[in-house]
Each structure stands twice: as structure tokens, then as C-alpha cells.
Write an enzyme that holds these catalytic residues in place. Sequence first.
Site, PDB file in Angstrom:
ATOM      1  N   TYR A  87       0.821  -1.219   0.000  1.00 50.82           N
ATOM      2  CA  TYR A  87       0.000   0.000   0.000  1.00 50.82           C
ATOM      3  C   TYR A  87       0.853   1.266   0.000  1.00 50.82           C
ATOM      4  O   TYR A  87       0.738   2.117  -0.892  1.00 50.82           O
ATOM      5  CB  TYR A  87      -0.940  -0.005   1.211  1.00 50.82           C
ATOM      6  N   HIS A 165     -10.744   4.313 -10.543  1.00 47.59           N
ATOM      7  CA  HIS A 165     -11.276   5.547  -9.965  1.00 47.59           C
ATOM      8  C   HIS A 165     -10.306   6.713 -10.031  1.00 47.59           C
ATOM      9  O   HIS A 165     -10.658   7.824  -9.624  1.00 47.59           O
ATOM     10  CB  HIS A 165     -11.695   5.301  -8.519  1.00 47.59           C
ATOM     11  N   ARG A 275      -8.108  16.116   0.732  1.00 54.39           N
ATOM     12  CA  ARG A 275      -7.233  15.228   1.480  1.00 54.39           C
ATOM     13  C   ARG A 275      -5.805  15.722   1.291  1.00 54.39           C
ATOM     14  O   ARG A 275      -5.483  16.306   0.250  1.00 54.39           O
ATOM     15  CB  ARG A 275      -7.434  13.822   0.907  1.00 54.39           C
ATOM     16  N   ASP A 374      -6.815  14.985 -11.101  1.00 51.73           N
ATOM     17  CA  ASP A 374      -7.796  14.232 -10.314  1.00 51.73           C
ATOM     18  C   ASP A 374      -8.640  13.387 -11.252  1.00 51.73           C
ATOM     19  O   ASP A 374      -9.107  13.877 -12.295  1.00 51.73           O
ATOM     20  CB  ASP A 374      -8.697  15.195  -9.531  1.00 51.73           C
ATOM     21  N   TYR A 501      -8.868 -12.465 -50.989  1.00 51.09           N
ATOM     22  CA  TYR A 501      -7.824 -13.327 -51.547  1.00 51.09           C
ATOM     23  C   TYR A 501      -6.841 -13.787 -50.464  1.00 51.09           C
ATOM     24  O   TYR A 501      -6.924 -14.917 -49.973  1.00 51.09           O
ATOM     25  CB  TYR A 501      -7.087 -12.606 -52.681  1.00 51.09           C
TER      26      TYR A 501
END
Length: 730
Positions: A87, A165, A275, A374, A501
Site C-alpha cells: 500500500y 477511480h 485530502r 484528479d 484473396y
Amino acid sequence: MRLILVSNRLPFTITQSNEKTELRHSIGGLATGLNAFTQHLKKSENMEIMWVGWPGADIQDDTVYQELINYACHPVLIPEKLMERFYTGFCNQTLWPLFHYMPSYASYYDDDWQAYETVNQLFSNALCEVIKPGDVVWVHDYHLLLLPNLIRHQFPHLPIGFFLHISFPSFEIFQFLPKRCRDDILYGMLGADLIGFHTHEYSQHFLKATLRSLGYEQHLGLVSAQNRFIKIDTYPMGIDFNYIQDRLKNEEVITEKAKLLADIKNSKIILSVDRLDYTKGIFNRLTAYQLFLENNPQWLGKVVLIAIVAPSREEIDQYRLMKKEINELIGYINGKFGNTHWTPILYQYKVFSLDQLIALYSISDVALITPLRDGMNLIAKEYLATKIDKKGVLILSETAGAAKELVNAIIINPNCVLEIANALKQALEMNEYEQTKRLTMMQYLLKRYDLIHWGTKFINDLFTVREEKIRHSEKSLNKEMIDKIISKYNVAEKRLILLDYDGTLTPLMKQPQLAAPSVEILQILSALSKDKKNKIVIISGRDKNTLEKWLGHLNIILVAEHSAWLKENSHWQLTYHFNCGWKKDILSILEIYKDRLPGSFIEEKDFSIVWHYRNANEIDGEQVARELIDYLITLTATEDIKVMTGKKIIEIKNARMGKNFAVNQLMATISANFILAIGDDISDEDMFISLPHNAFSIKVGMEMTRAKFNVRLQNDVISLLQSINRKSVI
């Protein structure tokens, strides 16, 4: 039916306090965002929902585990150190900055990539434990890019959707990843049946990456890969518009609004909510506000910026440094412009609940949303939804996905602080009529294309794609259908047989001149042409001189260069006067690529040019071909020229040249009540699409096609023509 939603985090989080383990609803994030859609499915569609994801911590308590199961959540247990590598490492220090066009913030370590692979495999293992017949799986976001293909290996026929997302970057940015990583990521995503992005731009970037990295071409958003077809499409995510407006009537929200308005009197309110992240453009936003105050002293003491920054990823160095810089800049601005009666910036570094945010949205005169990049930005949409009185102005970055929909916002370049400062002045001084006009149009879109519409359309399209695949699997030409074709052939009074062909009558050869017809082919064509009910047409991309040399002695119609030349009754005629002024420039480009790739060569025809790379090194050939296709498509975008790809060839021709033109001309003069058309590549799709409903059309190869049927091999065509010929004699 059951829908299994798969995301990095579950909608519940395990927390520990005073040696007690508790289960709490997650605040924010994907799970919260999808809540309205999942509730809609449960109530309206009677669909069972299961979540698969990480619970936020190890589960030591069997009671908590059982509680998750009771909430239809299946936890994926990941060791702490592995989670850190996965992460904090690969997801947020490699993928996140690259996918947001900030490669200077990216780092790459093999251990992080291996952790990413391992965690995706753990998710696959967890899904194998719960998937049942009839399930549908929907995988979400950049944490699980490898997962669709891992599931596909275990469940070949399972309906799988994937939605990203965040933004998908241009290929120039994407290729910063090591080749092994980016190829595995693309293969991983292509394990899905349907891949969704917020904007058309992101979809096109993904399609370009699959072409440049893997060599997979697309047709109308469909990619043929690994004997499957994958649809790539655009689904701008919406919000729960009605829920947000309903919450405005809630007592808690009303009380919160009253408190805020009491604290901020006689000032216009600018709201900034984000954030903590370097992609959000917070520093530029604050600098622009400072510039606005410097340039507009008449607004001193009359406006306040409420800056909400939610804590995030403080364990990463860039984030800690960014927080320090933000704190210092806010302190500087407040110190320079503020006084004992007025503070220019009210700063809160904490997480706000949705009700608190709704209260803030509703009292704010301006929302300042200026991310550097974003994927969508739902905050902009939530702000607009709270404006029941149709008063308020949205300033929105042009690099946010939401800007593609919310065109009535004040759209700015987030890198230009002067532009943002000027936008602030425009927003604060905008008259009420203009505010109402802009908000009315944007709210109409948000209400119509809400969260439920977004999710429902994605799931419906996923089912449609699966149905198309089932129909395609039923298109393989079998004995029963061959008998039907022969039966219709036998009773028809006038027949038109259209044959490509190369790759259809003869195998594809490394050198075009080696593909002369065999004695067997000539005998079949001769026998069919002797039947007076038949009109046999060879419709090819070959030049007319080659077709004349090989087939000119037969009593058949010849079409050369896809439709440019037609020979009937022993005479060649030009079907259209084509402009070839472009050929010189294109030839000079192809010469460069021919020299770059040993084994490639150029074939020049009267009205088209073909670059062949069948004899080149396979890996080098594919790589150079992808680059050339991309270059030619961009170069000729505004010209009346078409760039076509075939089996190890790239052909450039006039856009008006296509087999459909010749087919339409022939059908207008030949009143056939039996039509059979067979071809093997993309140029033949023009022919198939022009045919009437009762015609029989066959594609050589098992790719997606407009033809009614597929045969696997070129030899199957010969067998079919032999059967037709024998049956007609009998």
C-alpha cells in the site's frame, strides 16, 4: 444473482482501543461512495451484495470475524509488513504519482512490486473461496490492477468488471514503469470483460497503452485479446444527489449551519476541501488566494477561506513535508493580511463527517477545487448538490475529470496562480442571475447522471458484453449451417459470391509474390464461374496487375486495391478519381521505418501504400509497428486518408477506398437472391457491414466480427467452397 464488490478496503474497519477490538463503518472512501448504489440493488433489483477487501488490521477476535461475515463482508487478511510494501510502497509511491502525472514523486523497488503481486494473489485466493455459479465480480481501483486476470484464469466464464477511480496516464507517462510491470498491469486489467474509466481521455490513454505495449488494436472500444473480447468505455461517476439534498433538512446539518454562520459574520465564504496530497494543488491554491488579496484590497476583511485538509499518508516523506509547507504558508498569509477582527484563512486539519461537509458546502459562496490532477473529484459535485437556492459558484481545475461534465463552472489551469486569483474575483462578483443559470444546468446533469445511474449502466453494460460473447461463441460455422448454406445455394436463381484473396483463398505468405493461387483454387473458381447462375468476385487489397496475372484468365469479376479498380467483361475501370497527393510524404516516413526495421519492406500500389513487417523480428516488428501506427494516425487525423492494420501489414489509403463501395456497386447491378461473402481481416469488415440481412458472411479466424459466422482456418474456406461446388453438381 449476487454481485461481489472487490476493493482494497471493506466498508467496515477494525479498530482497537483499550485492548478491545471493534468494527466500525469506514468514513469516506470507495465503500461509502458506493453505498447508495448497493442499497438500490438490494431494494430495487433484489440483488445480493458481498464485499471482499482488507479490514484494516489483523483479525484476532473470532467474534469480529463472524460479525464481518454477517455483514456480507469477506476479509482478505494481509500481514502488516506485506501491507506496508503493497500500500505505502507500490500503490502510493509508484502507481499514484505516475497515474497523476508526477513521475518526479515516484519511486520503484522490486520488493514493492513483488508485494503488489502477492497481495493481488491473496485477493484472488480469497475470491476463489466465495465465488459461486451465477456470481458477478466488480473489481475497483488501482490497488488491484492484476486481479481481473488472476480471477479469469480460475473462472474463464465469470462476468468480471473493472473500474479505475483515478486517471489513467498517457503512454509517455505510463512507460516510466518497467516493461514487465506495465505489461502485467495491462494483461491484468484485460482479464475483465468490461473496463471503465471516468473520462474518454483516460479510456483512450488505456487503449493506446494496450496498442503500444501489447499490440492489441481496438475497434469502437472493443479489444480482442487472449481469444476474448474486452469492452473499454467511459462512465463518469456521479453522487447520491437526492440524499445530499435530503440531508440539508436534517436537524444536525441545520444546527451545524447555524453554528458556522454565527462564527463567520458578514463575510463571503470560499471553501477548499481536500485530502492531504501533492496532487490536490493545495499550495498553489493558497498562493493564488494570497495573490487575490494582494490584487484586490477592497476584499480585505470581507472574505474568508475555509481550508479543510484531511490527514492522509503522513508516513510518507512528501506528505509530511507538504503539511509543513501548508502550515507555514497559511501562517504567513494570516499574519500578513489578518488582524484582531479578521482571519483570512480558517484552517482545519482533520476529517469532517459528510453532514459537516454538507453544512459547509451549503453556506459557502464559492468552492475552490483546483487539483493538479484528479480522476473525477466528487467534492465539486457534492458542493453543487447542496445549492437548493441556486446561489454559489464552482471554480474547478481543467485537469479534474469532473471538468469534462461541469463545463458551466469557472474552469481554470491549476498551475497558474494568476488565473486562479482572477477566477476568485470573478466568482465573488458574479451576479445572482449568472449563478442561477450556471447552477441550474449543472444540477440537471448531476441529478440525471447520479451514482445509481453510473453503477446501473456499468452493470447493464457488463451483462450486455457477456451476452455478446455468448452469441459470438455460437457463431462458429458448423455442419448444420454449412448444409443450410448449400441448400440455399442450390435453390437460388442468381448468386453473388464475394471472396477475399490473401488469408482467405490462399495462406498468408512472408513474401506477397509467393501467394499465387494453387491449382486447386483455380479449379474451384473455374468450376463455380461456369455456372451461369453465379457471379464470382475476388475482392482484394492486391494491385490490379497481380490479380490480372494470377486470375485474369477466369470468367470472374476482380476488384483491386479494396475498391479502386474493378474488372468486369475483360476491362479494368477506375471506380473513383482518387487524390494521391499525400503519397510522397507518407512514403518518406515509411522509408525511415523500413530502414529502422530489417526485414520490413514497402509495397506501393496505384492508390495506396503498404508497409510489410512479416519477415522482421517478431518482437521488434510489433514494437516498431505500434509506434508507426500511432504516428500515422496522429499525422493523418485531419486528412482524407485511412490507416488500416492487417496481418503483419500497415496500409495507408484514401478514406473513400473500402470494400463496401465495391460491394454496394455490385449489388446494385446484380439482383442476387443468394449472397456469400468470406474474408479474414479488418478490411473485410467493410464488406460484411454492407451486406443485406439474408446474406451469408464468414470471417476466417475467431476474432470479433460483423460477419455472421467464423471459421478457424483458411483451409476451412477451401473445404466449404468444395462442398458447395460438389453439392451444386449433384
